[in-house]
Scaffold this motif. Structure first.
Motif, short mmCIF file in Angstrom:
data_model
loop_
_atom_site.label_atom_id
_atom_site.label_comp_id
_atom_site.label_asym_id
_atom_site.label_seq_id
_atom_site.Cartn_x
_atom_site.Cartn_y
_atom_site.Cartn_z
N ASN A 198 0.82 -1.21 0.00
CA ASN A 198 0.00 0.00 0.00
C ASN A 198 0.86 1.26 0.00
O ASN A 198 0.52 2.26 -0.66
CB ASN A 198 -0.94 -0.01 1.21
CG ASN A 198 -2.05 -1.04 1.06
OD1 ASN A 198 -2.51 -1.32 -0.04
ND2 ASN A 198 -2.47 -1.63 2.18
N ASN A 199 1.97 1.23 0.71
CA ASN A 199 2.87 2.38 0.69
C ASN A 199 3.51 2.56 -0.70
O ASN A 199 3.70 3.69 -1.17
CB ASN A 199 3.97 2.21 1.74
CG ASN A 199 3.44 2.36 3.16
OD1 ASN A 199 2.39 2.95 3.38
ND2 ASN A 199 4.18 1.82 4.12
N ALA A 200 3.82 1.43 -1.34
CA ALA A 200 4.38 1.50 -2.69
C ALA A 200 3.37 2.09 -3.67
O ALA A 200 3.73 2.87 -4.55
CB ALA A 200 4.83 0.11 -3.14
N LYS A 201 2.11 1.70 -3.52
CA LYS A 201 1.06 2.29 -4.36
C LYS A 201 0.99 3.80 -4.19
O LYS A 201 0.86 4.55 -5.17
CB LYS A 201 -0.31 1.70 -4.01
CG LYS A 201 -0.60 0.32 -4.53
CD LYS A 201 -2.09 0.02 -4.41
CE LYS A 201 -2.64 0.39 -3.06
NZ LYS A 201 -4.10 0.22 -2.97
N ASP A 202 1.07 4.24 -2.95
CA ASP A 202 1.02 5.68 -2.69
C ASP A 202 2.20 6.40 -3.33
O ASP A 202 2.03 7.48 -3.93
CB ASP A 202 1.02 5.94 -1.18
CG ASP A 202 -0.25 5.47 -0.49
OD1 ASP A 202 -1.26 5.25 -1.20
OD2 ASP A 202 -0.24 5.31 0.75
N SER A 203 3.38 5.83 -3.21
CA SER A 203 4.57 6.44 -3.81
C SER A 203 4.44 6.48 -5.32
O SER A 203 4.80 7.47 -5.98
CB SER A 203 5.82 5.67 -3.40
OG SER A 203 6.03 5.73 -2.00
N LEU A 204 3.93 5.39 -5.91
CA LEU A 204 3.73 5.34 -7.35
C LEU A 204 2.76 6.43 -7.80
O LEU A 204 3.00 7.14 -8.78
CB LEU A 204 3.22 3.96 -7.76
CG LEU A 204 2.84 3.79 -9.23
CD1 LEU A 204 4.04 4.02 -10.12
CD2 LEU A 204 2.25 2.40 -9.46
N ALA A 205 1.65 6.56 -7.08
CA ALA A 205 0.66 7.58 -7.44
C ALA A 205 1.26 8.98 -7.39
O ALA A 205 1.01 9.82 -8.26
CB ALA A 205 -0.56 7.48 -6.53
N ARG A 206 2.05 9.23 -6.37
CA ARG A 206 2.66 10.55 -6.23
C ARG A 206 3.62 10.85 -7.36
O ARG A 206 3.62 11.96 -7.92
CB ARG A 206 3.39 10.66 -4.89
CG ARG A 206 2.48 10.76 -3.67
CD ARG A 206 3.31 10.65 -2.40
NE ARG A 206 4.35 11.65 -2.33
CZ ARG A 206 5.52 11.48 -1.69
NH1 ARG A 206 5.77 10.33 -1.07
NH2 ARG A 206 6.41 12.44 -1.66
N VAL A 207 4.45 9.88 -7.72
CA VAL A 207 5.49 10.17 -8.71
C VAL A 207 4.92 10.32 -10.12
O VAL A 207 5.50 11.01 -10.97
CB VAL A 207 6.59 9.09 -8.66
CG1 VAL A 207 6.20 7.83 -9.44
CG2 VAL A 207 7.93 9.64 -9.17
N LEU A 208 3.77 9.69 -10.39
CA LEU A 208 3.21 9.77 -11.74
C LEU A 208 2.75 11.18 -12.10
O LEU A 208 2.61 11.50 -13.29
CB LEU A 208 2.04 8.79 -11.89
CG LEU A 208 2.42 7.33 -12.07
CD1 LEU A 208 1.17 6.46 -12.14
CD2 LEU A 208 3.29 7.13 -13.30
N GLN A 209 2.52 12.03 -11.11
CA GLN A 209 2.10 13.39 -11.45
C GLN A 209 3.23 14.20 -12.08
O GLN A 209 3.00 15.28 -12.63
CB GLN A 209 1.58 14.12 -10.22
CG GLN A 209 2.60 14.40 -9.15
CD GLN A 209 1.99 15.00 -7.90
OE1 GLN A 209 1.36 16.06 -7.97
NE2 GLN A 209 2.16 14.34 -6.77
N TYR A 210 4.46 13.66 -12.03
CA TYR A 210 5.60 14.39 -12.58
C TYR A 210 6.08 13.83 -13.92
O TYR A 210 7.11 14.27 -14.43
CB TYR A 210 6.76 14.37 -11.57
CG TYR A 210 6.37 15.01 -10.27
CD1 TYR A 210 6.12 16.38 -10.21
CD2 TYR A 210 6.21 14.25 -9.11
CE1 TYR A 210 5.74 16.98 -9.01
CE2 TYR A 210 5.84 14.84 -7.92
CZ TYR A 210 5.60 16.21 -7.88
OH TYR A 210 5.22 16.81 -6.70
N ILE A 211 5.34 12.88 -14.48
CA ILE A 211 5.74 12.35 -15.78
C ILE A 211 5.45 13.40 -16.85
O ILE A 211 4.35 13.93 -16.93
CB ILE A 211 5.04 11.00 -16.07
CG1 ILE A 211 5.61 10.37 -17.32
CG2 ILE A 211 3.53 11.15 -16.17
CD1 ILE A 211 5.17 8.92 -17.52
#
Length: 322
Positions: A136-149
């Protein structure tokens, strides 16, 4: 009243010969310049500073300022890699810089065609070795980083699809289902941890090739992937462990790359090594492999990415590769 003498035939002939000779010399010089066959050597920039990449490697780069011609000295390599000194490993900050430059900002650099957008499939490990809290923490990190693609997620820019895998695989959404960053983040939030018993990476990669990317015939794909000339096709594999079946996984990754899909890997922990990831990703390896020691480092890496964007703005290179 004085009058100049009339030119004689001899004077006219001399003037004509002088004019003809001068014109010939000028023409020879002009055409000599146009058709100069003097060898011109390649000219390259100075090397960049060394930057740490992958697990325990460093790279430096340069670029071509002038291409050779007429048999001039050829250009040398534009990159050099070497192992880090014994005992040293790439830090979270190093990985944040590499991930930003080669993955998030990739469209803004020479590594990809800047006229194309991206169809990005994320393949996320959901096996039992991760655990529910870490997943679940990895999902959160993934969601956050995708806003910078770069340059963002929309129906006409980058599109994102996502699947998870363990012994089985699950396609959660394709490229046309969620076409904004917020929609992708919300859909990602709803993915459940499955505590899978093993890591069948090869099955996920084969499904991606055969179904998501229609085995390379993108025009007949039903997953929203765009025609070949419109978008870059990419996969980001996020995993904490080496596949249960190594050889089929290497074959599956090679086949996926073979239909024109660029494969990136974010390996987390010691369960997946650099040499194994080199067999899965596209070339050059240092642009496609990212490594973190723990899933907590994934969170820290995203913090560093955000700090960079807050300081420099979206889609601006702020790292030593630029």
């Amino acid at each position: 009243m004085y009058s100049s003498p009339r030119p004689t035939r001899s004077m006219m002939r001399s003037s004509l010969l002088f004019f003809t000779a001068t014109l010939g010399l000028l023409s020879t010089a002009a055409f000599g310049w146009l058709y100069d066959n003097t060898p011109v050597d390649c000219l390259q920039s100075q090397w960049s500073e060394w930057a740490n990449v992958m697990v325990s490697t460093r790279v430096r780069t340069r670029f071509i300022l002038r291409h050779p011609s007429d048999g001039g000295r050829a250009c040398g390599s534009n990159n050099q890699t070497e192992p880090l000194p014994s005992g040293q490993r790439t830090s979270t900050a190093d990985t944040a810089q590499a991930f930003t430059h080669f993955f998030l900002n990739g469209q803004q650099t020479l590594q990809r065609n800047p006229t194309k957008v991206r169809d990005l499939l994320i393949i996320l490990d959901n096996s039992g070795s991760i655990g529910a809290t870490v997943f679940n923490n990895a999902k959160d990190s993934l969601a956050r980083v995708l806003q910078y693609i770069c340059p963002g997620i929309s129906p006409t820019m980058n599109k994102v699809a996502l699947m998870t895998f363990h012994r089985d695989y699950t396609m959660h959404f394709d490229f046309d289902e969620h076409t904004s960053y917020r929609a992708v983040a919300n859909a990602n939030e709803g993915i459940q941890y499955e505590n899978g018993p093993s890591t069948h990476t090869h099955q996920a990669l084969d499904y991606a090739r055969e179904h998501v990317f229609a085995d390379g015939d993108f025009s007949i794909a039903t997953t929203g992937v765009r025609p070949d000339l419109v978008s870059e096709k990419e996969v980001l594999l996020i995993t904490d462990g080496k596949s249960t079946y190594t050889s089929p996984t290497v074959t599956a990754a090679r086949n996926l790359r073979g239909i024109g899909v660029s494969v990136f890997a974010l390996g987390i922990g010691d369960g997946i090594g650099e040499e194994h990831m080199k067999l899965l990703v596209s070339s050059p390896n240092y642009e496609h492999i990212f490594h973190l020691e723990t899933f907590d480092d994934f969170h820290d890496m995203v913090d560093m990415v955000e700090e960079g964007y807050n300081a420099y703005g979206n889609c601006v290179s702020f790292d030593p590769f630029g």
